[in-house]
Design a protein around this motif. Sequence first.
Motif, short mmCIF file in Angstrom:
data_model
loop_
_atom_site.label_atom_id
_atom_site.label_comp_id
_atom_site.label_asym_id
_atom_site.label_seq_id
_atom_site.Cartn_x
_atom_site.Cartn_y
_atom_site.Cartn_z
N UNK A 159 0.83 -1.21 0.00
CA UNK A 159 0.00 0.00 0.00
C UNK A 159 0.86 1.26 0.00
N UNK A 160 1.94 1.24 0.76
CA UNK A 160 2.86 2.39 0.77
C UNK A 160 3.49 2.58 -0.60
N UNK A 161 3.89 1.48 -1.25
CA UNK A 161 4.48 1.58 -2.59
C UNK A 161 3.48 2.12 -3.60
N UNK A 162 2.23 1.68 -3.51
CA UNK A 162 1.20 2.20 -4.42
C UNK A 162 1.04 3.71 -4.23
N UNK A 163 1.00 4.14 -2.99
CA UNK A 163 0.87 5.57 -2.71
C UNK A 163 2.04 6.36 -3.27
N UNK A 164 3.25 5.84 -3.08
CA UNK A 164 4.44 6.53 -3.58
C UNK A 164 4.41 6.62 -5.11
N UNK A 165 4.03 5.55 -5.77
CA UNK A 165 3.99 5.55 -7.23
C UNK A 165 2.96 6.53 -7.78
N UNK A 169 3.84 9.87 -9.99
CA UNK A 169 3.26 10.14 -11.31
C UNK A 169 2.63 11.52 -11.36
N UNK A 170 1.94 11.91 -10.29
CA UNK A 170 1.31 13.23 -10.25
C UNK A 170 2.37 14.34 -10.26
N UNK A 171 3.40 14.16 -9.44
CA UNK A 171 4.46 15.17 -9.36
C UNK A 171 5.21 15.26 -10.69
N UNK A 172 5.49 14.10 -11.30
CA UNK A 172 6.22 14.10 -12.57
C UNK A 172 5.42 14.80 -13.67
N UNK A 173 4.12 14.67 -13.63
CA UNK A 173 3.29 15.32 -14.65
C UNK A 173 3.23 16.83 -14.46
N UNK A 174 3.29 17.27 -13.20
CA UNK A 174 3.16 18.71 -12.93
C UNK A 174 4.48 19.47 -13.05
N UNK A 175 5.61 18.79 -12.93
CA UNK A 175 6.91 19.49 -12.98
C UNK A 175 7.76 18.91 -14.12
N UNK A 176 7.19 18.86 -15.29
CA UNK A 176 7.91 18.29 -16.44
C UNK A 176 9.15 19.11 -16.80
N UNK A 177 9.06 20.43 -16.70
CA UNK A 177 10.20 21.27 -17.06
C UNK A 177 11.39 21.03 -16.13
#
Length: 327
Positions: A159-165, A169-177
């Motif tokens: 469950x912790x790994x799912x939350x981290x992933x 993904x959300x952070x990677x999408x928002x800070x692409x630059x």
Amino acid sequence: MRQYLPVKKFEWPWSRRDNGQNEFSPLIPKSGAAKVEDEELGHVDNEYQTGTPSNQDHNSPTRIQPHYSYSLMDYFLKYFLFLCNLVFTVLGLVVLGLGIWGLSSKESFAQEKIGTIGTDPMLILLTLGFLLTLLCLTGCVGALRENCCLLKMFSVIVLVLITIQVLFAIVAYTVQDQIEGYLRSGMLAAMVGYQDDLDLRFITDEIQLGLQCCGADTYRDWEVNLYYNCSAPGVLACGVPATCCVDPLENGTVWNSQCGVGAQLMDEFTAQSVIFLGGCLGGISRWIKQHEGLIGTVGVVVVGVQILAVFITTRLLENIHRHKAHA
């Protein structure tokens, strides 16, 4: 003469009197076994008349606890979880072995190199292999032995790994630059250590061959390398690695390691027939855009498998608790 003859007086039935004690008379107290037998018969007769057992008021009826047994689906989920974790345990051991082999072959544990082991790419393989083996071994043993403690630990970690992933993904999408800037810094760092670290050389060569690119943004980025810098005294000065070449194989059989010599001195029009001009960051961006669907599908499948593992573990824990409660 009559007085000398023995005359027996005949007694009529209505004139007979029984002055003796008769044990069948209800007015005469009974003695011994007859009294006990009569009491038992009377007790049974009372039970028969009332229709209730004699110990109904004293002993409550005993309830039989139902016996719980595992169903076929329960066994399937148990051994399915066991086999899946066993497969990933073996995979984790393989990755762990590759990491240890990579560090040992480069003598990274030597005293003079132990200070730079933190930047070794093989350390990532070693860490991932160890964590994957530990996690899957916990789930494997917990499912096989029906150990609630291990199964709970396994489900919590997943469950912790799912939350981290999901958060990643959300952070990677928002800070692409910003991620592009980190990739550029990492690529340049790999180019600096290209000649000194075999792992960095292997990774860089695979990226340049696979994406048909050269350098981070342009082929002139190889000037950051000590050996490919134009001020270097060697034959590699102002050159690029052979993996930047359009056709690094001579006659299709022999690898020409000198095909990129002097490429930085060429103009782009001349160099385009010898090496790839585009940088690898642009190639990575194009590859991601071309395979967005595949990347998304793989991500959903990976997260879905982990969610399924948590669901199966929860179901198995419920079955174990139910079985222990009815044991």
